[in-house]
Design a protein around this motif. Sequence first.
Motif, short mmCIF file in Angstrom:
data_model
loop_
_atom_site.label_atom_id
_atom_site.label_comp_id
_atom_site.label_asym_id
_atom_site.label_seq_id
_atom_site.Cartn_x
_atom_site.Cartn_y
_atom_site.Cartn_z
N PRO A 43 0.79 -1.23 0.00
CA PRO A 43 0.00 0.00 0.00
C PRO A 43 0.82 1.28 0.00
N ALA A 44 1.93 1.32 0.71
CA ALA A 44 2.72 2.55 0.74
C ALA A 44 3.33 2.84 -0.63
N LEU A 45 3.91 1.83 -1.26
CA LEU A 45 4.47 2.02 -2.60
C LEU A 45 3.38 2.34 -3.61
N HIS A 46 2.23 1.72 -3.49
CA HIS A 46 1.12 2.04 -4.39
C HIS A 46 0.65 3.47 -4.20
N SER A 47 0.68 3.97 -2.98
CA SER A 47 0.26 5.35 -2.75
C SER A 47 1.16 6.35 -3.46
N LEU A 48 2.43 5.92 -3.73
CA LEU A 48 3.37 6.79 -4.43
C LEU A 48 3.27 6.66 -5.95
N GLY A 49 2.65 5.59 -6.42
CA GLY A 49 2.50 5.42 -7.87
C GLY A 49 2.96 4.10 -8.41
N LEU A 50 3.23 3.12 -7.56
CA LEU A 50 3.70 1.82 -8.06
C LEU A 50 2.69 1.17 -8.99
N GLY A 51 1.39 1.30 -8.67
CA GLY A 51 0.38 0.70 -9.53
C GLY A 51 0.44 1.25 -10.94
N ARG A 52 0.70 2.54 -11.08
CA ARG A 52 0.82 3.13 -12.42
C ARG A 52 2.04 2.55 -13.15
N ILE A 53 3.14 2.34 -12.43
CA ILE A 53 4.33 1.77 -13.04
C ILE A 53 4.04 0.36 -13.56
N LEU A 54 3.25 -0.39 -12.79
CA LEU A 54 2.93 -1.77 -13.16
C LEU A 54 1.75 -1.87 -14.12
N SER A 289 7.86 -11.40 1.44
CA SER A 289 7.88 -11.00 2.84
C SER A 289 8.81 -9.81 3.05
N ALA A 290 9.97 -9.83 2.39
CA ALA A 290 10.91 -8.71 2.52
C ALA A 290 10.33 -7.43 1.93
N LEU A 291 9.61 -7.54 0.82
CA LEU A 291 8.96 -6.36 0.23
C LEU A 291 7.88 -5.82 1.16
N ALA A 292 7.11 -6.71 1.77
CA ALA A 292 6.07 -6.27 2.71
C ALA A 292 6.69 -5.57 3.91
N GLU A 293 7.82 -6.10 4.39
CA GLU A 293 8.52 -5.47 5.52
C GLU A 293 8.97 -4.06 5.15
N PHE A 294 9.53 -3.90 3.95
CA PHE A 294 9.93 -2.57 3.51
C PHE A 294 8.74 -1.63 3.40
N ASP A 295 7.64 -2.12 2.85
CA ASP A 295 6.47 -1.27 2.67
C ASP A 295 5.91 -0.81 4.01
N THR A 296 5.94 -1.67 5.00
CA THR A 296 5.50 -1.28 6.34
C THR A 296 6.41 -0.19 6.89
N TRP A 297 7.72 -0.37 6.73
CA TRP A 297 8.65 0.68 7.17
C TRP A 297 8.38 1.99 6.45
N LEU A 298 8.15 1.92 5.14
CA LEU A 298 7.92 3.13 4.34
C LEU A 298 6.68 3.87 4.82
N THR A 299 5.66 3.13 5.24
CA THR A 299 4.44 3.76 5.77
C THR A 299 4.77 4.68 6.93
N GLY A 300 5.66 4.25 7.82
CA GLY A 300 6.04 5.07 8.95
C GLY A 300 7.04 6.15 8.61
N PHE A 301 7.80 5.94 7.53
CA PHE A 301 8.82 6.91 7.16
C PHE A 301 8.26 8.11 6.41
N LEU A 302 7.29 7.90 5.55
CA LEU A 302 6.80 8.97 4.68
C LEU A 302 6.31 10.21 5.43
N PRO A 303 5.64 10.08 6.59
CA PRO A 303 5.23 11.30 7.31
C PRO A 303 6.40 12.16 7.79
N GLN A 304 7.61 11.61 7.78
CA GLN A 304 8.79 12.37 8.20
C GLN A 304 9.39 13.19 7.05
N CYS A 305 8.79 13.10 5.86
CA CYS A 305 9.30 13.79 4.68
C CYS A 305 8.54 15.09 4.47
#
Length: 375
Positions: A43-54, A289-305
């Motif tokens: 979901p975090a990567l999709h919110s940035l536009g991953l779905g459009r890339i795919l 699983s590794a991609l899901a772990e990254f996406d979860t981290w990204l969810t928490g990281f994006l509000p810091q940008c």
Amino acid sequence: MTRCLLMVLDSVGVGAAPDAAQYGDEAADTLGHIIARTGLRLPALHSLGLGRILGEGDSEAPRASYGRMRERSAGKDSTTGHWEIAGVVLEEPFAVFDHFPDPLMHAIEEEIGLRFLGNHPASGTAIIEALGEEHMRSGRPILYTSADSVLQIAAHEAVIPVERLYAICEAARRHADAWRIGRVIARPFTGAPGAFIRTERRHDFSMRPPRTVLDAIREAGVAVRSVGKVADLFAGQGMTETHPTGSNAQGMRVTEALWQRDEPGLIFTNLVDFDTLHGHRRDVAGYASALAEFDTWLTGFLPQCRAEDLVIITADHGNDPTHHGTDHTREEVPLLVLHGGRSAALGTRDGFADVAASLACAFGLPPWPIGRSFL
């Protein structure tokens, strides 16, 4: 005062490049095949536009600009991909071998005072299982390669201590330059026969690159902080700080800690577990699983940008775990750019060096001679 994060998801390709057939990689699609096999949601990567890339045609407007990049350099390894991201296009690929020639082997062995076992292409885990017991009995390090331009040397930490293994690899690096071998890699392991385990003390010894945009940024007095194996891939060139890591999880923690220092400069992160632990081992579930772990981290990281920050998420090549063999795959890579609250379709970029051109623009440097800025 620009604060920038450049994050490379090692091997997360998004579909075969137009020249993939030349590499035996037609129909490879790392991310697409993982999603198809597992139903993975990001979901975090999709919110940035991953779905459009795919090509999924998401109904909601992405939060970031999005596109693909098509490599111009010959090859499909980490060094080639990272160097092009930093603004160097290799017209001549690094050399690859099915075994290393006797003059090279003899030169290294004479300097280190040891003879090697192996010297053929192999999976790292498989060759350790096959030759690990003989290595422990004889004290001879294990040498092997792959379809990439790598000379890998494995040794049990109780037989050849890690610092001694690094010294052996440094000697090999000096001799490998003349043969255009991209990387010499130290592969320490532990355990007993039948249960060997590679440790996190891997270390890459790369050829020194030509001048990159990282050098230009550093020369301008701007900090360049590397996380993960980035410094190894550039032989430390262009870095002001280096932060080696042993896993994706550690890489994400270090990246976030550096970001929270709220200092201007570039953080250049590589997350290698996608490739090393899952792509090469053709582990579809582990990769997901590794991609899901990254996406979860990204969810928490994006509000810091903040809006003025620049965040670039991309990859360096593919490694489709559903593909034949155990090697990298020649693929296009994703491009997600968070900056200024804008969202734009960036298309398919002609070369990874568009990242270098964009970094030069972001830090107010003269235009980089290769690539076209997407800012």
